[in-house]
Design a protein around this motif. Sequence first.
Motif, mmCIF file in Angstrom:
data_model
loop_
_atom_site.group_PDB
_atom_site.id
_atom_site.type_symbol
_atom_site.label_atom_id
_atom_site.label_comp_id
_atom_site.label_asym_id
_atom_site.label_seq_id
_atom_site.Cartn_x
_atom_site.Cartn_y
_atom_site.Cartn_z
ATOM 1 N N LEU A 1 0.813 -1.211 0.000
ATOM 2 C CA LEU A 1 0.000 0.000 0.000
ATOM 3 C C LEU A 1 0.850 1.266 0.000
ATOM 4 O O LEU A 1 0.542 2.231 -0.719
ATOM 5 N N ASP A 2 1.907 1.292 0.784
ATOM 6 C CA ASP A 2 2.759 2.491 0.841
ATOM 7 C C ASP A 2 3.316 2.844 -0.533
ATOM 8 O O ASP A 2 3.401 4.021 -0.899
ATOM 9 N N ASP A 3 3.706 1.814 -1.298
ATOM 10 C CA ASP A 3 4.231 2.075 -2.638
ATOM 11 C C ASP A 3 3.122 2.412 -3.631
ATOM 12 O O ASP A 3 3.351 3.174 -4.573
ATOM 13 N N CYS A 4 1.924 1.872 -3.420
ATOM 14 C CA CYS A 4 0.791 2.289 -4.259
ATOM 15 C C CYS A 4 0.616 3.800 -4.164
ATOM 16 O O CYS A 4 0.472 4.499 -5.185
ATOM 17 N N ILE A 5 0.616 4.302 -2.939
ATOM 18 C CA ILE A 5 0.463 5.743 -2.724
ATOM 19 C C ILE A 5 1.647 6.498 -3.312
ATOM 20 O O ILE A 5 1.480 7.516 -3.991
ATOM 21 N N GLY A 6 2.851 5.985 -3.083
ATOM 22 C CA GLY A 6 4.046 6.637 -3.606
ATOM 23 C C GLY A 6 4.052 6.733 -5.117
ATOM 24 O O GLY A 6 4.450 7.751 -5.690
ATOM 25 N N VAL A 7 3.585 5.680 -5.782
ATOM 26 C CA VAL A 7 3.541 5.662 -7.249
ATOM 27 C C VAL A 7 2.556 6.712 -7.772
ATOM 28 O O VAL A 7 2.866 7.469 -8.698
ATOM 29 N N ILE A 8 1.367 6.756 -7.195
ATOM 30 C CA ILE A 8 0.369 7.737 -7.626
ATOM 31 C C ILE A 8 0.893 9.156 -7.445
ATOM 32 O O ILE A 8 0.766 10.006 -8.343
ATOM 33 N N GLU A 9 1.500 9.417 -6.315
ATOM 34 C CA GLU A 9 2.019 10.752 -6.036
ATOM 35 C C GLU A 9 3.178 11.102 -6.961
ATOM 36 O O GLU A 9 3.310 12.252 -7.404
ATOM 37 N N ALA A 10 4.010 10.113 -7.303
ATOM 38 C CA ALA A 10 5.127 10.363 -8.223
ATOM 39 C C ALA A 10 4.628 10.702 -9.621
ATOM 40 O O ALA A 10 5.173 11.596 -10.292
#
Length: 274
Positions: free
Chosen positions: A197-206
């Motif tokens: 989940l943390d990387d899901c959020i990170g990817v969207i924000e990137a």
Amino acid sequence: MTQISILGCGWLGLPLAKSLKQKDFDVKGSTTSTDKKASLETVGIKHYAIALETNTVQDSVPSFLDGSEVLIIAIPPKLRGKNKDYSDANKNSFVKKIQNLIPFIENSTVDKVVFISSTAVYGEANATLDEDAVAMPVTESGKQLLEIENMLLANTNLQTTIIRFGGLIGPDRNPARFLAGKENLPNPDAAVNLIHLDDCIGVIEAIMAQEYWNAVVNAVAPQHPSRKEYYTQKAIQEGLQPPTFDEETPSIGKIIGSNILTHKLQYSFTQPLL
């Protein structure tokens, strides 16, 4: 301050909304009912109760979209099975629900869309696949996701980026419990394609930060341990009974590469699988 509307504040959408709010974005969020209204509004996220339909659009949709530059669609299709046919305009058609929503997006201030899709669109290929691979879904959800992807990407009124997530893990999605104690499972040597989940959020924000639009992006952790290695180790870590696998039948399965993320966007995953 950029305003963002998140359609679907569930397992992914709610923590995403909170993260964006902490970064000083103005965030609107939707759920299918008023049950989560308090959990959104207590952190400064304006709540809208929106349940997508195939033939009508709720009165709250225009105000939900109004003033936002970006719409993030983070709702699951809720379709299961390889042979079910939900392609007609009935209550189960995810395609029809999104298609019905598009004119309202076009008539709003939104000009950029992030659509959360799935690596299920690649079907059952026994190969290593990147974003250039041909999608050949076999499940109904995969078929409808691919149809929506193509529909949004073809819309010249919107700049759309599709994110194809692998299997989602994180809070309330403990991989150790998926297969713990099960016996004679297939494909022990097949690779896992997961993302936290943390990387899901990170990817969207990137993607939003780098203005990477009109594209398809795979989002899967770069580590691909075998099913046997991954689920055995995770079960042991959680004190659960490890699964057993069918070692006699050859393993098949795909490996999903996140080439655009790692090479073009220089995204660094923060949550290793093992």
